[in-house]
Design a protein around this motif. Structure first.
Motif, mmCIF file in Angstrom:
data_model
loop_
_atom_site.group_PDB
_atom_site.id
_atom_site.type_symbol
_atom_site.label_atom_id
_atom_site.label_comp_id
_atom_site.label_asym_id
_atom_site.label_seq_id
_atom_site.Cartn_x
_atom_site.Cartn_y
_atom_site.Cartn_z
ATOM 1 N N GLY A 189 0.796 -1.228 0.000
ATOM 2 C CA GLY A 189 0.000 0.000 0.000
ATOM 3 C C GLY A 189 0.825 1.272 0.000
ATOM 4 O O GLY A 189 2.042 1.245 -0.213
ATOM 5 N N VAL A 209 8.931 -7.089 6.823
ATOM 6 C CA VAL A 209 8.233 -8.365 6.648
ATOM 7 C C VAL A 209 6.984 -8.127 5.797
ATOM 8 O O VAL A 209 6.286 -7.122 5.959
ATOM 9 N N PHE A 211 3.551 -10.261 4.261
ATOM 10 C CA PHE A 211 2.734 -11.472 4.314
ATOM 11 C C PHE A 211 2.019 -11.637 2.992
ATOM 12 O O PHE A 211 1.248 -10.761 2.596
ATOM 13 N N THR A 288 4.409 0.127 11.681
ATOM 14 C CA THR A 288 3.328 -0.102 10.716
ATOM 15 C C THR A 288 2.920 1.229 10.079
ATOM 16 O O THR A 288 3.276 2.290 10.567
ATOM 17 N N GLY A 289 2.137 1.111 9.025
ATOM 18 C CA GLY A 289 1.650 2.309 8.339
ATOM 19 C C GLY A 289 0.241 2.663 8.766
ATOM 20 O O GLY A 289 -0.501 3.279 8.002
ATOM 21 N N GLU A 290 -0.146 2.272 9.969
ATOM 22 C CA GLU A 290 -1.514 2.540 10.407
ATOM 23 C C GLU A 290 -1.748 4.028 10.694
ATOM 24 O O GLU A 290 -0.867 4.722 11.175
ATOM 25 N N SER A 297 -10.068 -1.553 10.221
ATOM 26 C CA SER A 297 -9.039 -2.190 11.061
ATOM 27 C C SER A 297 -8.138 -1.153 11.734
ATOM 28 O O SER A 297 -7.173 -1.501 12.381
#
Ligand code: ATP
Ligand code: MG
Length: 393
Positions: A189, A209, A211, A288-290, A297
């Motif tokens: 993303g 990492v 997935f 993370t890119g949150e 989510s």
């Protein structure tokens, strides 16, 4: 002609013992960047600066372009080296350089002098005064302004003389490798490459990492993530990308858990696996890119539920950024075009029509008990059979 660069860095936070670590790391990062450029360079660290000298032909734009991606640099100053330190010769070279850089426009200036050669025939104030007079005599548009000069004219007397008048803004930040190592959860993303870039800018070395879920996600989708890692490595240096096959775990969750909880449970397993690999690879934290509120989510409740599985700190540098602000950075670092390629993502393949937006941790943990029979074995297999790809721009 410009044959050298003086690299300046901000000294905030690098006092005392840290200073050597910072300077050595910056020198090493500068060397790595120059290895990508045409030509031979000598890199030296001295008196709180780094000097780069071209020992052969080189491409100015290429060198500046590479150094502009080297975190820790505040300013890049193109320098003219004067082998013969005789004052008149230094002044003559300086004026030639100024004419080349500034043309015949009018400007105000102030001279700054620095002497590391203490045996030089003139003191620093004398150099300033005499050079100032020489400039006024030889450049018609030049006027002195000691308070707010438009042009800072710099003369440094070392084993040779260095003169420079321009300064190109560097990328700032800290040299990569001075702030520990972290595991980036890198998807295909827009957000996670930006998150990795931002942490690298603070000196954090990145391991990543990804997935994937073949055959639900394609080889092309994986290649896209490899490409993104490579683009981030242009700033972050070499990145080891761990590619984890997530298919079995994803299918198992799909079979055993309520579908509206799939995304959250999947994300919890991603975090757990990422943390496990982080532990094996000397990473101290996760990235993370949150961004809060962006999708189901990433509500506060969902973030709490995914965060709950981790003991390591999870850094989310874009947490308070609007999407457009993240896109602006993605465009600047050249990841945007790749991020928007329309390949499937393992999270979207199994996504429920109406995912929970306010997951209840107690309920989620209860659902996860349905996985007890095989999940440890699957976890172990996913970790041990991961593929490791080293990428470097
Ligand atoms: P991004 O643009 O970074 O993919 P996103 O807006 O699509 O983010 P999500 O899909 O909810 O958001 O993912 C949130 C974060 O979880 C991502 O920024 C990334 O750090 C991590 N993540 C999501 N999917 C994967 C994946 N397949 N592999 C590794 N990390 C992932
Ligand atoms: Mg995503």
């Amino acid at each position: 002609m410009v044959k050298a660069f003086l690299i300046k860095y901000s000294e905030i936070g690098i006092k005392g013992k840290n200073r050597y670590m910072f300077e050595d790391a910056l020198r090493d990062r500068v060397k790595e960047k120059l290895e990508k450029c045409e030509g031979e360079f000598l890199v030296e660290r001295e008196n709180g600066r780094i000097y780069v000298e071209a020992k052969s032909e080189y491409d100015f734009e290429e060198v500046v372009g590479q150094l502009s991606k080297c975190f820790g640099i505040a300013h890049i100053c193109p320098v003219v080296l004067v082998e013969d330190k005789t004052f008149e010769i230094v002044c003559k070279e300086l004026v030639d350089h100024m004419k080349e850089e500034l043309g015949d426009r009018e400007f105000t200036f102030k001279v700054f002098a620095k002497r590391s050669d203490k045996n030089y025939v003139m003191t620093s104030p004398e150099i300033c005064r005499e050079a100032g007079a020489y400039i006024i005599d030889h450049i018609p548009g030049a006027k002195v302004d000691v308070h707010h000069p438009e042009v800072s004219v710099n003369i440094e007397i070392r084993h040779r003389a260095y003169v420079y008048v321009s300064s190109i803004k560097g990328p700032g930040g800290m040299p990569v490798g001075t702030s520990g190592k972290a595991m980036l959860l890198l998807s295909g993303g827009i957000d996670s490459p930006v998150a990795g870039y931002m942490m690298a800018k603070r000196g954090v070395r990145i391991e990543a990492v990804y997935f994937h879920a073949p055959p639900y996600t394609s080889e092309r989708a994986k290649q896209k993530v490899v490409d993104l890692a490579e683009l981030v490595s242009d700033y972050a240096g070499e990145i080891r990308l761990h590619v984890v096959n997530f298919t079995d775990i994803q299918m198992y969750i799909y079979d055993k858990c309520p579908h509206d909880e799939l995304t959250i449970i999947m994300r919890r397993y991603m975090m757990k696996i990422a943390e496990h690999i982080a532990g094996e690879t000397d990473c101290m934290s996760l990235i993370t890119g949150e961004s809060v509120g962006q999708v189901a989510s990433q509500t506060m409740q969902s973030l709490v539920a995914t965060n709950a599985v981790c003991r390591m700190p999870v850094f989310r540098p874009v947490i308070a950024f609007d999407k457009q602000d993240i896109i602006d950075i993605a465009e600047k670092i050249n990841t945007f075009e790749t991020s928007i390629l329309p390949y499937e993502d393992c999270c979207t393949t199994f996504v429920a029509k109406h995912p929970v937006t306010k997951p209840d941790l107690y309920k989620i943990e209860k659902s996860e008990r349905n996985l007890e029979e095989k999940i440890d074995e699957m976890f172990e297999k996913a970790v041990s059979e991961r593929e490791i790809i080293s990428v470097k721009m």
